[in-house]
Design an enzyme around this catalytic site. Sequence first.
Site, PDB file in Angstrom:
ATOM      1  N   SER A  78       3.082  -1.172  21.911  1.00 41.81           N
ATOM      2  CA  SER A  78       2.431  -2.098  22.830  1.00 41.81           C
ATOM      3  C   SER A  78       2.912  -1.772  24.234  1.00 41.81           C
ATOM      4  CB  SER A  78       2.788  -3.544  22.480  1.00 41.81           C
ATOM      5  OG  SER A  78       2.365  -4.441  23.496  1.00 41.81           O
TER       6      SER A  78
ATOM      7  N   TYR B 190       8.866 -10.232  19.848  1.00 40.16           N
ATOM      8  CA  TYR B 190       7.766  -9.274  19.951  1.00 40.16           C
ATOM      9  C   TYR B 190       8.139  -8.077  20.834  1.00 40.16           C
ATOM     10  CZ  TYR B 190       3.054  -7.407  20.302  1.00 40.16           C
ATOM     11  OH  TYR B 190       1.965  -6.578  20.239  1.00 40.16           O
TER      12      TYR B 190
END
Length: 314
Positions: free
Chosen positions: A164, A176
């Site tokens: 990401s 995350y």
Amino acid sequence: MWLYLLALLVFYFLCRWYRERQTVKNLTEKYVFITGCDSGFGNQLARQLDTRGIRVLSACLTQKGADDLKKATSGRLKTTILDVTSTESIAAATEWVKESVGDKGLWGLVNNAGVGSPLTPNEWLTKEDFENVIRVNLLGLIDVTLHMLPLVRRARGRVVNMASMLGRLAFFGGGYCPSKYGVEAFSDSLRRELIPFGVQVSIIEPGGFATSIGQNIKERLKSIWNQASSDVKEAYGQQCFEKYYRMHEFATRSSTNLRLVTDKIEHALTSCHPHTRYSAGWDAKLFFLPFSYLPTSLTDYVLTRFYPRPAQAV
């Protein structure tokens, strides 16, 4: 002089264009294993590769996800159930893949399975909140890769890991961003180790897509705030929480064009010259990627302007 430079520039882009379009031969004989195919990027990629005639082995978390995917694809596509947090489940899936590919080996491993987390300060969270995300996004990815690598080496194939832009630029707290930073590090070391075996490793770095943020994430944010200590609630304030909640409304309006990501994965699997990294989405290219190269002090100054201001901020 300028004409020579222009001609050189045109020649460079023509060569790049030609190189980008060189594809691997005999794709219809190659097997690709994809995790996280119930929905989102994995589901779209499985259907996309199936239309190209590639032999897709799709791993879904639920039986319903597997059944729905079968209905939308050809008879070539096969499905299995996989929980990437369970080593036993991964081992069973590996045996299933071995039986499916035989002596051909596994051409492509796409580690797509992952979970999101709410946009929230770290102080609102517990250790378990971090573990729940890291267990899926990083440790699960590593476990699947270690089990499947012998099959990928046999085919001199490809590993594609879903990272990401938040693995380059940490924008909010929770597990995350650390999990995606970990995916970047693991992928880099893996790429260098596998070069002698003819295996290529690519990293996909999407920006914001609506598929990664849903109503369940917003409800999770409410639960986190309700369980926060009185000291945390006093320090940040109800208004700060409400602003974080509204930030999720903006996130749900992110791009829904999943092919911006799956086309990158397809290129990594089918091109003779795959990239090391692929960025996907306008925010990835125009915001996150440039900001990841700026001095830390400047990045901090800009990004903190996006954060809701705590009640007890000095």
